[in-house]
Scaffold this active site. Structure first.
Site, short mmCIF file in Angstrom:
data_model
loop_
_atom_site.label_atom_id
_atom_site.label_comp_id
_atom_site.label_asym_id
_atom_site.label_seq_id
_atom_site.Cartn_x
_atom_site.Cartn_y
_atom_site.Cartn_z
N GLU A 1 40.02 61.67 2.98
CA GLU A 1 40.56 61.08 4.21
C GLU A 1 41.96 61.59 4.56
OE1 GLU A 1 40.08 56.83 4.18
OE2 GLU A 1 37.91 56.99 4.43
N TRP B 1 30.62 53.58 1.89
CA TRP B 1 29.75 54.41 1.04
C TRP B 1 29.94 54.07 -0.43
CZ3 TRP B 1 31.40 59.74 -1.06
CH2 TRP B 1 32.77 59.75 -1.33
N ASP B 2 30.98 53.31 -0.75
CA ASP B 2 31.25 52.91 -2.13
C ASP B 2 29.99 52.36 -2.80
OD1 ASP B 2 33.54 52.93 -0.46
OD2 ASP B 2 34.70 51.75 -1.88
N LYS C 1 43.13 63.46 -0.42
CA LYS C 1 43.37 62.08 -0.84
C LYS C 1 42.50 61.76 -2.07
CE LYS C 1 42.67 57.35 0.86
NZ LYS C 1 42.13 56.55 1.96
N GLN C 2 41.30 62.34 -2.07
CA GLN C 2 40.33 62.02 -3.12
C GLN C 2 39.38 63.20 -3.25
OE1 GLN C 2 39.30 59.27 0.16
NE2 GLN C 2 37.48 58.90 -1.08
#
Ligand code: BGC
Length: 816
Positions: free
Chosen positions: A513, A383-384, A626-627
């Site tokens: 994640e 998806w980046d 995580k993000q």
């Protein structure tokens, strides 16, 4: 003054790079390595990598050192060219992908060896009197100058110039100039193609057992015919055929001899020439890669020949001029100028350069998370591309953005098949990781379960159409993507009686994640709602404005009116987990009620490698991210939340966010700007802008962090300049970090180009393309007329707000 930190040697004195010493001296348009040190080699190979969206070649040396796996990876890759192996699962379930996809390391065409009588040029022997390697960001070329003394005392100057053509997908070129400085004598130039290549990931990443195992690109034909070399190789399983060919040219007034050798894996040509002191011998090598993925396998060799003859006739210098003008055009619209901060200036340009290089441009290839610079992530697209890279490209290079979207459109059929495989009656489910459009992630909790990829891809199509006004693209491609992706949401979710008939989406993984397989991941639900509405609204619009095309599309997709109604109903009734007491949304149904983490259970040295040291269940069970996850959605949909709401969620989630993904800090930087926490925003910004250049994470050797590179631009434009698009208008809410003198950038919006310059006294808006347009500066509408500055006086004093959550900000307090 913070700016005084710059030093010629790149020593870090203050500021941005306090995190780690600047590795390369600060220079606005160049990345310079002024000393060869084998210990830095692996990292430099990525930093000095060149690519053109198809060929990607690491910054390895022409003389072809055999580095061990800790110090280097000879690598040339082709976007979209991969091998598959049967994935070795311990336990297999229905719907797991059967085979892997790995971007392959291909024949090495760069090799040029130089021999002075019996001594071969080798920087590890003899002595190096001068060494300088420069990546010229303005020219798209890599130059290395060396003055070397051989062990027996022969002194030569060598210059290598290398480019991967940005105007010819299949071409790479090298020019080498050799000048004997203290002798007359025989010089041998040996140009090779090496077909003995294997991928290294299996050796270098202990967590991966994914293939390819051993040599999978097997040479089938090796030819050395005078100046022309070629190796045709075939992949073992995917059966792709690839020709790497090279045409070689020695330019000298003196006579020389040519001889060829064909070996088991090598094809080479040797030029033997009498070198004369202070007379330069020039050698040019043109290299072409053409595969059966683009052409009939029987034709590929002929095509490489044609390309090489044309290139050799044109000559290196002319090709380099074309290269320069391509890069010039790119930076003409994309450049961001930061005055007073050479470190950041270098960082943003380096990042933009790599982004530009990495985009697939043929509509059949996308952009891997590491570009085409290394083997990291097996060359997979995530998806980046949609949520970071395209979000930038739409404003600075819409063609590149469109090519990347075309890749997703071209894989729509594969996504349709995947939806059926996952049990959905219709629609399309895009893969979490892929090269060829099929799912390639072997670990479904953090792979296929990230259904949000569907909404992300739709979001990117929507953004492209919004920013470019490309209505034809909407009708031809985007509409179909919206409908097919939306259909899957109808099947993943349902109207749940026990939740007041709200539409709930179960058992998915959001962007974070460290949390997997949850119900009602708020990001997913928010973005799925957008996806459903894009589909519904576009259909309504087409019915009104493009009925013929709509009928054709609806017919082809067997789209029913009832489905359309359901799109709307699901969107209007989407469920979002809300905690009345905390007055915030949960990241998912249970996140808020999870167990906090204790620092003593997680020693510092293991913390950023959680999956290496802890079972996933241990990780998933705890409350930490995580993000950015919900905060990512709030950044994307800022117009749907009040500032107070965003602030409240920021206060809660930001301390929980460990930023163990490089996709995170830029988003926190933007939100920090929105909320007026400018010092913190600057801190976040500095950890994105030179992440790869200063190798903060010591992971750049596996490839660039492309999303983070886009994040730098996002931080400047969406963050500091506060650019948003509301109601089809660009809105700015600018700020300038104290350390900068001024900054300026261009954005293209609806075919108008607006230049924005911000300094400490004023903000200057200028329309440079288009007759007139209306933008907003904060709440005030401004009318811009072509080439006329509109100047707004700035009031930046005391705008910094105190951020309570960061008073004693300690990333680990979440564990306590
Ligand atoms: C992140 C993903 C990202 C991937 C590739 C992972 O570490 O969690 O969000 O897509 O890296 O960059």
């Amino acid at each position: 003054m913070i700016n005084s930190r710059m030093s010629e040697k790149g020593d870090n004195i203050l500021g941005i790079s306090e995190k780690s010493k600047a590795i390369y001296p600060y220079n606005e348009w160049e990345i310079i390595e002024d000393r060869f040190d084998v210990n830095n080699n692996y990292r430099n190979e990525t930093v000095f990598a060149l690519s053109n969206g198809y060929i990607g070649t690491r910054g390895t040396f022409e003389e072809n050192y055999k580095f061990d796996k800790e110090t280097g990876l000879e690598g040339t890759f082709l976007n979209g060219f991969y091998e598959s192996e049967k994935i070795r699962y311990g336990e297999f379930n229905y719907g797991f992908p059967d085979v892997s996809q790995t971007m392959l390391n291909v024949q090495n065409g760069k090799i040029i060896k130089i021999k002075l009588d019996d001594e071969e040029f080798n920087m590890n022997e003899g002595s190096i009197l001068e060494y300088k390697r420069v990546l010229k960001l303005k020219e798209g070329i890599l130059i290395r100058n060396i003055t070397w003394v051989s062990p027996k005392g022969k002194k030569i100057r060598i210059t290598f110039k290398r480019l991967v053509s940005l105007t010819n997908k299949h071409l790479m070129a090298i020019k080498c100039e050799i000048t004997p400085l203290n002798f007359d004598g025989e010089i041998n130039i040996i140009s090779e193609i090496d077909g003995d290549v294997i991928n290294h990931t299996a050796d270098t990443n202990p967590l991966i057992d994914y293939g390819p195992y051993s040599r999978v690109l097997q040479p089938e034909e090796i030819k050395a015919d005078n100046t022309l070399l070629s190796i045709i190789s075939k992949t073992k399983n995917t059966k792709f055929v690839l020709c790497c060919a090279s045409e070689n040219k020695l330019i000298s007034n003196n006579d020389y001899k040519i001889s060829n050798v064909e070996e088991e894996y090598k094809s080479s040509v040797r030029y033997q020439i009498q070198g004369i002191q202070n007379q330069t011998v020039t050698f040019e090598k043109y290299i072409s890669y053409v595969s059966s993925m683009d052409y009939d396998p029987n034709e590929i060799k002929g095509i490489t020949n044609k390309i090489l003859i044309q290139a050799s006739t044109e000559g290196f210098n002319n090709i380099a001029m074309d290269q320069k003008s391509y890069v010039y055009d790119f930076f003409d619209s994309a450049d961001v100028k930061i005055q007073g901060d050479a470190a950041l200036q270098q960082g943003i340009r380096f990042n933009l350069f790599h982004l530009m290089q990495a985009c697939g441009r043929d509509g059949k290839t996308g952009m891997g998370a590491k570009g085409i610079t290394g083997e990291g992530y097996e060359g997979h697209n995530f998806w980046d591309t949609e949520m970071y890279i395209i979000q930038v490209l739409v404003y600075i290079s819409k063609d590149l953005a469109k090519h990347l979207l075309d890749f997703r459109y071209s894989t729509l059929d594969a996504a349709r098949d995947r939806a059926i495989e996952l049990g959905h009656p219709n629609g399309a489910l895009y893969p979490w990781r892929t090269i060829n459009g099929k799912e390639a992630s072997a670990y479904y909790p953090l792979g296929t379960a990230q259904y949000h990829i569907n909404a992300d891809i739709s979001y990117a199509f929507h953004k492209y159409v919004e920013v470019t006004d490309d209505v034809e693209y909407l009708v031809e491609k985007a509409a179909e993507v919206y409908i097919e992706t939306a259909r899957v949401w109808l099947d993943v979710g349902d109207f749940i009686k026990e939740r007041d008939n709200k539409f709930c989406i179960h058992c998915v993984t959001g962007p974070d994640e460290y949390t997997a397989l949850v119900d009602n991941n708020c990001y997913t639900n928010l973005m799925a709602r957008e996806n459903l509405l894009y589909a519904y609204d576009t259909v309504c619009w087409m019915k009104k404005n493009r009925l013929k095309e709509y009928k054709e599309l609806a017919n082809r997709l067997e789209l029913k009116e009832t489905e359309l109604e359901l799109f709307k109903k699901a969107a209007d009734n989407m469920y979002f987990p809300y905690d009345e007491k905390l007055e915030i949304y949960g990241q998912d149904d249970t996140f808020l009620y999870r167990k906090p983490w204790h620092p003593e259970r997680l020693p510092e040295e293991k913390r950023s490698l959680l999956y290496k040291y802890y079972h996933p269940l241990f990780v998933f069970r705890h409350k930490m991210c995580k993000q950015v996850d919900l905060l990512m959605a709030m950044y994307l949909l800022r117009d749907k939340f009040s500032k107070e709401e965003i602030e409240k969620h920021y206060q809660y989630y930001e301390p929980l966010t460990l930023n163990h993904s490089s996709l995170s800090t830029c988003i926190l930087g933007i939100l920090s700007c929105d909320l007026g926490y400018y010092d913190k925003a600057y801190e976040y910004f500095t950890s994105t802008s030179r992440l790869d250049l200063d190798d903060y994470n010591q992971s750049v050797h596996t490839g660039i962090h492309a999303a983070n590179m886009a994040g730098t631009w996002m931080n400047i434009v969406f963050g500091f300049a506060g650019m948003k698009t509301y109601d089809d208008k660009l809105t700015f809410n600018p700020y300038i970090p104290k350390a900068w003198g001024s900054y300026s950038f261009n954005v293209t919006y609806k075919n108008k180009i607006i230049n924005v310059t911000i300094n400490h006294e004023q903000i200057i808006y200028k329309l440079t393309q288009g007759d007139e347009c209306v933008i907003k500066h904060k709440d005030k509408e401004l009318v811009l007329i072509k080439d006329k500055d509109v100047v707004v006086t700035a009031k930046f004093e005391n705008v910094e707000k105190e951020d309570d959550s960061s008073k004693d900000k300690d990333k680990h307090k979440v564990f306590g």
